[in-house]
Scaffold this active site. Structure first.
Site, PDB file in Angstrom:
ATOM      1  N   THR A 138       4.853 -12.349  -5.937  1.00  0.00           N
ATOM      2  CA  THR A 138       4.819 -12.004  -4.510  1.00  0.00           C
ATOM      3  C   THR A 138       3.671 -12.776  -3.849  1.00  0.00           C
ATOM      4  OG1 THR A 138       3.540 -10.019  -5.091  1.00  0.00           O
ATOM      5  CG2 THR A 138       5.895  -9.742  -4.735  1.00  0.00           C
ATOM      6  N   LYS A 164       3.400 -11.334 -13.348  1.00  0.00           N
ATOM      7  CA  LYS A 164       2.974 -11.463 -11.953  1.00  0.00           C
ATOM      8  C   LYS A 164       2.030 -10.302 -11.670  1.00  0.00           C
ATOM      9  CE  LYS A 164       3.993  -9.623  -8.576  1.00  0.00           C
ATOM     10  NZ  LYS A 164       3.884  -8.466  -7.612  1.00  0.00           N
ATOM     11  N   THR A 175       1.621  -4.951  -7.723  1.00  0.00           N
ATOM     12  CA  THR A 175       2.419  -4.529  -8.857  1.00  0.00           C
ATOM     13  C   THR A 175       2.240  -5.530  -9.976  1.00  0.00           C
ATOM     14  OG1 THR A 175       4.130  -3.249  -7.787  1.00  0.00           O
ATOM     15  CG2 THR A 175       4.789  -4.467  -9.715  1.00  0.00           C
ATOM     16  N   GLU A 258      -7.187  -9.922  -5.876  1.00  0.00           N
ATOM     17  CA  GLU A 258      -7.347 -10.165  -4.441  1.00  0.00           C
ATOM     18  C   GLU A 258      -8.782 -10.534  -4.084  1.00  0.00           C
ATOM     19  OE1 GLU A 258      -5.832  -6.416  -3.465  1.00  0.00           O
ATOM     20  OE2 GLU A 258      -3.915  -7.222  -2.790  1.00  0.00           O
ATOM     21  N   ASN A 380      -7.110  -6.612   2.425  1.00  0.00           N
ATOM     22  CA  ASN A 380      -6.586  -5.250   2.444  1.00  0.00           C
ATOM     23  C   ASN A 380      -6.790  -4.509   3.752  1.00  0.00           C
ATOM     24  OD1 ASN A 380      -5.350  -4.770  -0.195  1.00  0.00           O
ATOM     25  ND2 ASN A 380      -7.343  -5.452  -0.914  1.00  0.00           N
ATOM     26  N   THR A 385       0.250  -3.845   7.892  1.00  0.00           N
ATOM     27  CA  THR A 385       1.469  -3.600   8.665  1.00  0.00           C
ATOM     28  C   THR A 385       1.239  -3.800  10.138  1.00  0.00           C
ATOM     29  OG1 THR A 385       0.807  -1.289   8.649  1.00  0.00           O
ATOM     30  CG2 THR A 385       2.454  -1.976   7.066  1.00  0.00           C
TER      31      THR A 385
END
Lengths: 385, 385
Positions: A138, A164, A175, A258, A380, A385
């Site tokens: 992803t 991944k 994930t 990240e 993050n 969204t």
């Protein structure tokens, strides 16, 4: 190994890259570890069901870009449908397992998914680890795959793996998916035991941010095509090879954490038992104060020992020794050390080692983590969204 | 209340501000909770010893700027010496307790400390909560104090409190110190029971970064000067007042959390029991993914529920309801909601509420945390040794 691969760009992933992977192999023994997060995704629930009724599988199908998590009954039906299409198109008698990764709380775009799966099933080629890894990723910034081979009793065997993980932007969580294939002959019971050791020392010993996902899955498949038969007697060298693959994949996931600038290996020695050694490594790995100090290249022994102290074990800190790289920075009490040298060590390496000697027994463990950076907060907090 | 205060600028703190606090009071019943970090600081070890042998104290002495932690035998002797000087100069028969906060791994500059304690003991005035709070603070950005009074059975009583915490720059960790004084008459056994309830719902329900310090201490002192006697029958309204003070101090600590832009109250309802309710609140409070989402003003229900799922409880998420402020954002499944409104609510308030209904029982809990920001990383990565 006789593993066929199909990929497709189904348009589930916003990037438009490959987002469907189908792998087909002979009916094979497998061992599966799934997330224990009680908000488990639909494919996790489906695979858990399947794995209770069969000990052989012949295919897996993975979609990236949508996790099919928190999607209720409809999500479960969609996971089942993915498996059915694959089983039909590949004309296999043993079931396929299903995996998903990506956005949570959104239903799968089934029209695209079905089209993608068909395309993948109709264009099978030999497995290419790099392409397969790309199709399941992803927000990963690089492909994660590793292969090795070994020889036991004069018989050679292969272990291949892809994974991944660690990246997530929109919207919910990282994930971790990992698949390891080997050509040995092995029964399910023994493979499950190998899995147990391997997963504990690899994927269960890594941390990026302490958050376990709804979709985490790790599968080992043994096709049995090779000449080597794994038995009680020769299982250890075999398990070591599988662990080599799993550990290397796990480290790649942490490296790609990240915003991470460095991979940190926390090596704990002389613990009472393995459980304690792992716990201690994990406590350090999860400490935000430690992780930010590592980002700041600060050889801050206080944060490391305090994280251990937080476990409330009866550790005698006057016997504890702590090294960062080759630098002894605590030895029963604060010691003077070449601070500049230690800072330089942390600054100049993207893979650093902490060595902690507890002097309580002879168990050891290595836990893998990464630093906590501005970029982590940015990814993050900002790209949401 | 008859509590005398002495402060001094001893030069332990680099800022040059007050760094010694001495409080003298009549021989008083007390209840003490100390850090469980097994790397406990010297004053913690000393106080633990004292509290096993006496149930009355007459003074406390606190230094800020140096935690006297990881300082071995010499540190323990220094803590003891601080108590002795105070007991001598104040000419008291009951012991003094000792507290320290600041840098760890460095011996106390005892010459300065002794001079400071003498100065403080020789200049006693009435207790001023604001000045006292200032004298115990390290990198706190504001003074933390709170006072209230109550009436039970026609008899009034007072509860005063001061605290410090949440800031740490050089070099190691945030220490939480809190002192609450009340004038009620109460026996030690009952005060210990009140303490147990109060500390669980206040200082044990806050999180800034999941790290427990080597020096954390919370003391309640009951001077017994007032007319109200606390008994089995009237202990609840008294405990509520103490909890009011403790909760307000605890919230100030979180608000002053390193780099925090908002205080987040996680209100958990309908859990099976209190332990579960607290655990769920804590799991959310400790999630870096949740904390960064709050910084980004992102009503990200996936991160909240996933943090709960990580506890591996048998929660039925199809019955769970989740609100951010007044906005219902999950109700057994993802629901459409006024996203812009929810973002605005998070953006415009420096104190925000999450309400989570588990529908499993009737226990509730509130856990307090703050967001994870660039500034947190900056403070902990950049401003170090």
């Amino acid at each position: 190994m006789n593993i066929k691969m199909g990929v497709a760009k189904a348009g589930i992933k916003p990037s438009g890259d490959y987002d469907i992977l189908v792998l087909k192999f002979p009916p094979s023994v497998y061992s599966l570890v799934l997330t224990q997060n009680s908000l488990a995704a639909a494919p996790v629930i489906y695979d858990r069901m399947i794995s209770q009724t069969t000990d052989r599988i012949s295919a897996i199908v993975v979609n990236s870009g949508n996790a099919n998590a928190a999607t209720g009954e409809e999500g479960l039906k969609n996971a089942e449908k993915m498996a059915q299409i694959v089983e039909e198109l590949l004309d296999i008698d043993e079931p396929a397992l299903v995996f998903s990764t990506g956005v949570i709380g959104v239903q799968l775009p089934m029209e695209k998914v079905e089209k993608g799966i068909k395309e993948a099933c109709n264009s099978l080629t030999d497995l290419d680890l790099k392409t397969a890894s790309r199709a399941i990723s992803t927000t990963d910034s690089f492909e994660k795959y590793y292969q090795t081979e070994g020889e036991i009793d004069g018989k050679s065997f292969k272990v291949w793996g892809i994974a991944k993980g660690a990246g997530m932007i929109h919207p919910n969580m990282a994930t971790m998916l990992a698949y390891i294939f080997t050509d040995v002959q092995i029964d399910k019971h023994l493979l499950d035991r190998v899995m147990k050791v391997v997963v504990e020392r690899s994927f269960n010993s890594i941390d990026v941010d302490g958050c376990e996902s709804t979709n985490d899955s790790f599968l080992i498949v043994a096709t049995g095509e090779g000449k080597l038969k794994i038995t009680e007697e020769n299982k250890t060298p075999f398990a070591k090879k599988v662990l080599e693959v799993a550990t290397n994949l796990a480290k790649m996931i942490v490296k790609d954490g990240e915003g991470a600038t460095k991979l940190i290996q926390i090596n704990v020695f002389n613990a009472k038992d393995r459980e304690e050694a792992k716990k201690v490594g994990e406590a350090i790995a999860l400490s935000n104060l430690f992780k930010t100090a590592m980002f700041g290249n600060d050889p801050n022994w206080g944060r490391i020992l305090s994280a251990v102290g937080q476990l409330h074990l009866d550790i005698d800190f006057s016997r504890v020794k702590l090294y960062i790289g080759d630098f002894l920075i605590y030895s029963g009490e604060p010691v003077s050390f070449d601070r500049e040298g230690a800072v330089r060590y942390l600054k100049e390496n993207d893979e650093v080692n902490i060595y902690l000697y507890l002097e309580r027994g002879d168990a050891d463990w290595t836990y893998y983590t990464c630093d906590l950076t501005y970029k982590y907060v940015e990814i993050n907090a900002e790209y949401t969204t």
